[in-house]
Every structure is written in structure tokens, then in C-alpha cells.
Design a protein around this motif. Sequence first.
Motif, PDB file in Angstrom:
ATOM      1  N   LYS A 111       0.822  -1.216   0.000  1.00 45.07           N
ATOM      2  CA  LYS A 111       0.000   0.000   0.000  1.00 45.07           C
ATOM      3  C   LYS A 111       0.856   1.266   0.000  1.00 45.07           C
ATOM      4  O   LYS A 111       0.392   2.338  -0.407  1.00 45.07           O
ATOM      5  CB  LYS A 111      -0.926   0.009   1.216  1.00 45.07           C
ATOM      6  CG  LYS A 111      -0.201   0.095   2.560  1.00 45.07           C
ATOM      7  CD  LYS A 111      -1.178   0.122   3.714  1.00 45.07           C
ATOM      8  CE  LYS A 111      -0.443   0.209   5.057  1.00 45.07           C
ATOM      9  NZ  LYS A 111      -1.382   0.245   6.202  1.00 45.07           N
ATOM     10  N   ASP A 112       2.118   1.148   0.460  1.00 46.70           N
ATOM     11  CA  ASP A 112       3.018   2.309   0.526  1.00 46.70           C
ATOM     12  C   ASP A 112       3.869   2.481  -0.733  1.00 46.70           C
ATOM     13  O   ASP A 112       4.687   3.390  -0.807  1.00 46.70           O
ATOM     14  CB  ASP A 112       3.959   2.174   1.739  1.00 46.70           C
ATOM     15  CG  ASP A 112       3.197   2.045   3.043  1.00 46.70           C
ATOM     16  OD1 ASP A 112       2.190   2.766   3.204  1.00 46.70           O
ATOM     17  OD2 ASP A 112       3.595   1.220   3.890  1.00 46.70           O
ATOM     18  N   SER A 113       3.663   1.627  -1.702  1.00 47.17           N
ATOM     19  CA  SER A 113       4.476   1.692  -2.919  1.00 47.17           C
ATOM     20  C   SER A 113       4.217   2.989  -3.682  1.00 47.17           C
ATOM     21  O   SER A 113       3.084   3.489  -3.728  1.00 47.17           O
ATOM     22  CB  SER A 113       4.136   0.507  -3.826  1.00 47.17           C
ATOM     23  OG  SER A 113       4.728   0.661  -5.099  1.00 47.17           O
ATOM     24  N   PRO A 114       5.249   3.531  -4.320  1.00 52.50           N
ATOM     25  CA  PRO A 114       5.049   4.728  -5.156  1.00 52.50           C
ATOM     26  C   PRO A 114       4.298   4.417  -6.447  1.00 52.50           C
ATOM     27  O   PRO A 114       3.847   5.335  -7.127  1.00 52.50           O
ATOM     28  CB  PRO A 114       6.476   5.188  -5.453  1.00 52.50           C
ATOM     29  CG  PRO A 114       7.305   3.948  -5.351  1.00 52.50           C
ATOM     30  CD  PRO A 114       6.668   3.136  -4.259  1.00 52.50           C
ATOM     31  N   TYR A 115       4.161   3.136  -6.765  1.00 52.64           N
ATOM     32  CA  TYR A 115       3.492   2.758  -8.015  1.00 52.64           C
ATOM     33  C   TYR A 115       1.991   2.599  -7.769  1.00 52.64           C
ATOM     34  O   TYR A 115       1.549   1.671  -7.097  1.00 52.64           O
ATOM     35  CB  TYR A 115       4.077   1.462  -8.574  1.00 52.64           C
ATOM     36  CG  TYR A 115       5.595   1.480  -8.631  1.00 52.64           C
ATOM     37  CD1 TYR A 115       6.268   2.527  -9.267  1.00 52.64           C
ATOM     38  CD2 TYR A 115       6.346   0.475  -8.029  1.00 52.64           C
ATOM     39  CE1 TYR A 115       7.656   2.564  -9.307  1.00 52.64           C
ATOM     40  CE2 TYR A 115       7.729   0.496  -8.064  1.00 52.64           C
ATOM     41  CZ  TYR A 115       8.383   1.545  -8.699  1.00 52.64           C
ATOM     42  OH  TYR A 115       9.746   1.582  -8.734  1.00 52.64           O
ATOM     43  N   LYS A 116       1.214   3.497  -8.331  1.00 51.76           N
ATOM     44  CA  LYS A 116      -0.229   3.470  -8.140  1.00 51.76           C
ATOM     45  C   LYS A 116      -0.935   2.702  -9.247  1.00 51.76           C
ATOM     46  O   LYS A 116      -2.044   2.209  -9.064  1.00 51.76           O
ATOM     47  CB  LYS A 116      -0.792   4.901  -8.097  1.00 51.76           C
ATOM     48  CG  LYS A 116      -0.102   5.819  -7.087  1.00 51.76           C
ATOM     49  CD  LYS A 116      -0.233   5.309  -5.666  1.00 51.76           C
ATOM     50  CE  LYS A 116       0.420   6.283  -4.670  1.00 51.76           C
ATOM     51  NZ  LYS A 116       0.419   5.746  -3.290  1.00 51.76           N
ATOM     52  N   THR A 117      -0.307   2.630 -10.411  1.00 51.22           N
ATOM     53  CA  THR A 117      -0.879   1.930 -11.558  1.00 51.22           C
ATOM     54  C   THR A 117       0.192   1.080 -12.217  1.00 51.22           C
ATOM     55  O   THR A 117       1.389   1.252 -11.972  1.00 51.22           O
ATOM     56  CB  THR A 117      -1.428   2.927 -12.604  1.00 51.22           C
ATOM     57  OG1 THR A 117      -0.311   3.646 -13.180  1.00 51.22           O
ATOM     58  CG2 THR A 117      -2.406   3.911 -11.971  1.00 51.22           C
ATOM     59  N   ILE A 118      -0.239   0.173 -13.102  1.00 53.83           N
ATOM     60  CA  ILE A 118       0.722  -0.641 -13.838  1.00 53.83           C
ATOM     61  C   ILE A 118       1.563   0.233 -14.766  1.00 53.83           C
ATOM     62  O   ILE A 118       2.745  -0.046 -14.994  1.00 53.83           O
ATOM     63  CB  ILE A 118      -0.010  -1.762 -14.625  1.00 53.83           C
ATOM     64  CG1 ILE A 118       1.001  -2.760 -15.210  1.00 53.83           C
ATOM     65  CG2 ILE A 118      -0.900  -1.189 -15.694  1.00 53.83           C
ATOM     66  CD1 ILE A 118       1.706  -3.627 -14.199  1.00 53.83           C
ATOM     67  N   ASP A 119       0.994   1.318 -15.247  1.00 55.45           N
ATOM     68  CA  ASP A 119       1.763   2.240 -16.091  1.00 55.45           C
ATOM     69  C   ASP A 119       2.908   2.886 -15.307  1.00 55.45           C
ATOM     70  O   ASP A 119       4.020   3.046 -15.828  1.00 55.45           O
ATOM     71  CB  ASP A 119       0.853   3.331 -16.664  1.00 55.45           C
ATOM     72  CG  ASP A 119      -0.090   2.800 -17.730  1.00 55.45           C
ATOM     73  OD1 ASP A 119       0.210   1.723 -18.289  1.00 55.45           O
ATOM     74  OD2 ASP A 119      -1.115   3.444 -17.998  1.00 55.45           O
ATOM     75  N   ASP A 120       2.626   3.255 -14.043  1.00 55.42           N
ATOM     76  CA  ASP A 120       3.674   3.819 -13.187  1.00 55.42           C
ATOM     77  C   ASP A 120       4.831   2.833 -13.040  1.00 55.42           C
ATOM     78  O   ASP A 120       6.006   3.201 -13.149  1.00 55.42           O
ATOM     79  CB  ASP A 120       3.123   4.135 -11.791  1.00 55.42           C
ATOM     80  CG  ASP A 120       2.133   5.274 -11.778  1.00 55.42           C
ATOM     81  OD1 ASP A 120       2.105   6.055 -12.750  1.00 55.42           O
ATOM     82  OD2 ASP A 120       1.370   5.376 -10.787  1.00 55.42           O
ATOM     83  N   LEU A 121       4.468   1.588 -12.774  1.00 57.78           N
ATOM     84  CA  LEU A 121       5.487   0.560 -12.563  1.00 57.78           C
ATOM     85  C   LEU A 121       6.306   0.328 -13.826  1.00 57.78           C
ATOM     86  O   LEU A 121       7.541   0.304 -13.783  1.00 57.78           O
ATOM     87  CB  LEU A 121       4.833  -0.744 -12.117  1.00 57.78           C
ATOM     88  CG  LEU A 121       5.751  -1.971 -12.067  1.00 57.78           C
ATOM     89  CD1 LEU A 121       6.876  -1.770 -11.068  1.00 57.78           C
ATOM     90  CD2 LEU A 121       4.969  -3.233 -11.750  1.00 57.78           C
ATOM     91  N   VAL A 122       5.642   0.151 -14.943  1.00 51.41           N
ATOM     92  CA  VAL A 122       6.336  -0.141 -16.195  1.00 51.41           C
ATOM     93  C   VAL A 122       7.284   0.994 -16.571  1.00 51.41           C
ATOM     94  O   VAL A 122       8.419   0.752 -17.005  1.00 51.41           O
ATOM     95  CB  VAL A 122       5.324  -0.423 -17.323  1.00 51.41           C
ATOM     96  CG1 VAL A 122       6.030  -0.468 -18.679  1.00 51.41           C
ATOM     97  CG2 VAL A 122       4.606  -1.743 -17.065  1.00 51.41           C
ATOM     98  N   LYS A 123       6.851   2.231 -16.368  1.00 46.25           N
ATOM     99  CA  LYS A 123       7.697   3.380 -16.694  1.00 46.25           C
ATOM    100  C   LYS A 123       8.985   3.353 -15.870  1.00 46.25           C
ATOM    101  O   LYS A 123      10.092   3.527 -16.405  1.00 46.25           O
ATOM    102  CB  LYS A 123       6.934   4.675 -16.435  1.00 46.25           C
ATOM    103  CG  LYS A 123       7.700   5.930 -16.797  1.00 46.25           C
ATOM    104  CD  LYS A 123       6.862   7.187 -16.556  1.00 46.25           C
ATOM    105  CE  LYS A 123       7.646   8.436 -16.912  1.00 46.25           C
ATOM    106  NZ  LYS A 123       6.838   9.678 -16.677  1.00 46.25           N
ATOM    107  N   ALA A 124       8.847   3.110 -14.558  1.00 45.15           N
ATOM    108  CA  ALA A 124      10.036   3.068 -13.694  1.00 45.15           C
ATOM    109  C   ALA A 124      10.897   1.849 -13.998  1.00 45.15           C
ATOM    110  O   ALA A 124      12.134   1.932 -13.994  1.00 45.15           O
ATOM    111  CB  ALA A 124       9.598   3.050 -12.231  1.00 45.15           C
TER     112      ALA A 124
END
Length: 336
Positions: free
Chosen positions: A145-158
Motif C-alpha cells: 500500500k506504501d508503494s510509489p506505483y499506483k498503476t501498472i503504467d507507473d510501474l512499467v515506466k520506472a
Amino acid sequence: MRQIRALRVAAVAAGIALMATGCGATGKSSTGSESSGAAAGPITGLQIMVPNTPGGGYDTTARAAAKVLDDEKISTNTEVFNLAGAGGTVGLARVVNEKGNGDLAMLMGLGVVGASYTNKSESKLTETTPLARLIEEPSAIMVSKDSPYKTIDDLVKAWKADPASISVGGGSSPGGPDHLLPMQLAGAVGIDATKVNFVSYDGGGDLLPAILGNKLGFAASGPGELLQQIQSGEVRVLATSGEKRLEGVDAPTLKESNIDLVFTNWRGMVAPPGISDEDKAKLIAALEKMHGTEAWKEVLKTRGWTDAFITGDEFKTFLTDQDKRVADVLTKLGLA
């Protein structure tokens, strides 16, 4: 915990073919001669071994099955116990060595197939007595829940910006579903799979603390085993890997997120080699009865599992095919 590196994109594509061809169709019960002659009363003394730690997908499936078996008076006092180690191959060796024991079964799935090769196990699933494939399940891409990634797009970009800096956790050994999914996901979004930093845990029970403790960039695993934490908000699902959204999980599919990937896992039950025809028929008949109950249908709905029930010789053929396909993929990866 082990760092797993040096995977090739070409092999990832082979893994996609494995999952697409081997695990995508829902089967039906192979009734008939397999269950003829089975005892009409409840079975007694049944032990179901879980070859990894409590809290994982095998564990939740085994305990759900045992509860339905007992509640529906198909069996009495069914015992579930855990024998973890080496991605499930410690448990596999125990089953193979229990030749002729008609009171023992093991809950297993794709992860044990892969681990039998990557851990150089002398015991193979093809030596066991196949009973039934029970379910299949899409996987999920999850963060705390504390992750900076709110969406799969956020994760993929990083992840694309610096793949090696983001650790990826899974509750299976190399060749298992939690390992194959992130490698296939990397290929689908244009990441060099050789740069993926994969961390292997022995089941979802061990994986969960790593997610909650922010020790991972993200995790890939079956959502059913972490449903309580997902529903409480402790674990955030960024996307699921099936064709359709999962009921009760507020997350898009990968395909909805413009990622061309569909992935499903499966679980089933086997017995030791050399059990009698009578014991085999008795165990298959019990699982067929369980499969037909409203209680089991409710378990499938609650857990988000897809019915994939096949038994006996049909499951044996499926298992032999899976074993060959996994061996071929892992050989190409240099892991078998």
C-alpha cells in the motif's frame, strides 16, 4: 532467497507458448471406470501434503479442499500438513518415496514441475499417480500500500528506466508461475529479460512479508492466496493476468492496460506411485464428489479460481505434456 538472472527474451517467448497451450482450457471430469468400485462411505485417514510454506497458493487450495471434503462428509478428519523446501521438490521426493501409500496425496502445480528440473530433483511428477487437476488461476502484479506505483503504467515506466534496480518477487522457483510471469511481462513491455532482478521465495507465505515490508519493487503471484491483504488494502493489485477482470479485485487486466499478455496458473493433486487401483478409484471418486458440491463452487467464486477439473488418465496426459514443455523451456534458459 536467491537472485535469478541471465534469462533470454527468446526463452520468455517459449514460456508464453507453454502457458498458452498447456494451461488455458477448462477441463471436465473424466468419470467412468476411474471411479467405479469406489467405496460409498466417507474415506478416512487421508493426508494432503503441501510442498511449500503455510499461506501460499498450494496451502490455501489444499485446506479449502480438505474443508469441503470433511464438511460434505466425503472424508473424515482429513489432515493437511506442510513439507516445504527446494521449490516443492522436498515434498515431491516424499511422495515418490511413499510408494503404495493410498492415504497420501500432494497438492501441486506448475511450480513443482519447474522446480523438479531447476533443483535437479531425482524425483519427477511423472512418477506419481495423477488424481485431478482442480483449478486454474490468473496471477497478479502486486505492491504494498506504501508503494510509489499506483498503476501498472507507473510501474512499467520506472521498470523500463532502470530494470535492474527494481527487485521482482515471486513465490515459486525458476520455471514456476511466479517466475515465468514477470519474465514474460518484461518481454511484453520491451525490457531486456537478462536485466530482470528476480527474487525467489518458497511460497506465498514467505512472499507476503517481503511485499508488506517494501523489500520488493513488485511481486507476481496468485491473488487468491493474498486475498485478505488485498481486500484490507495492505496489498495493492496493479493488474491481473487473465482474459477477464477478477471478481472482487479492483484492478484492470494486463490486456486492458495495453500490455499484450495473458497468463494462467493451475493446481492439482497427485498420489504416490504404485497405489492400488481401489485406492486410486477411491481418491478420484472423492475429488469428483467434492467438485460437484455447491460448497466447492462457492470456494471457486470466493477465491477467484477457475474450474479446470479433469481426472485420472486425462490429467496424466496433461501432466506429461506440461512436464515436457517446462523441461524444454528451462533447457533453453540454461536452467535445466
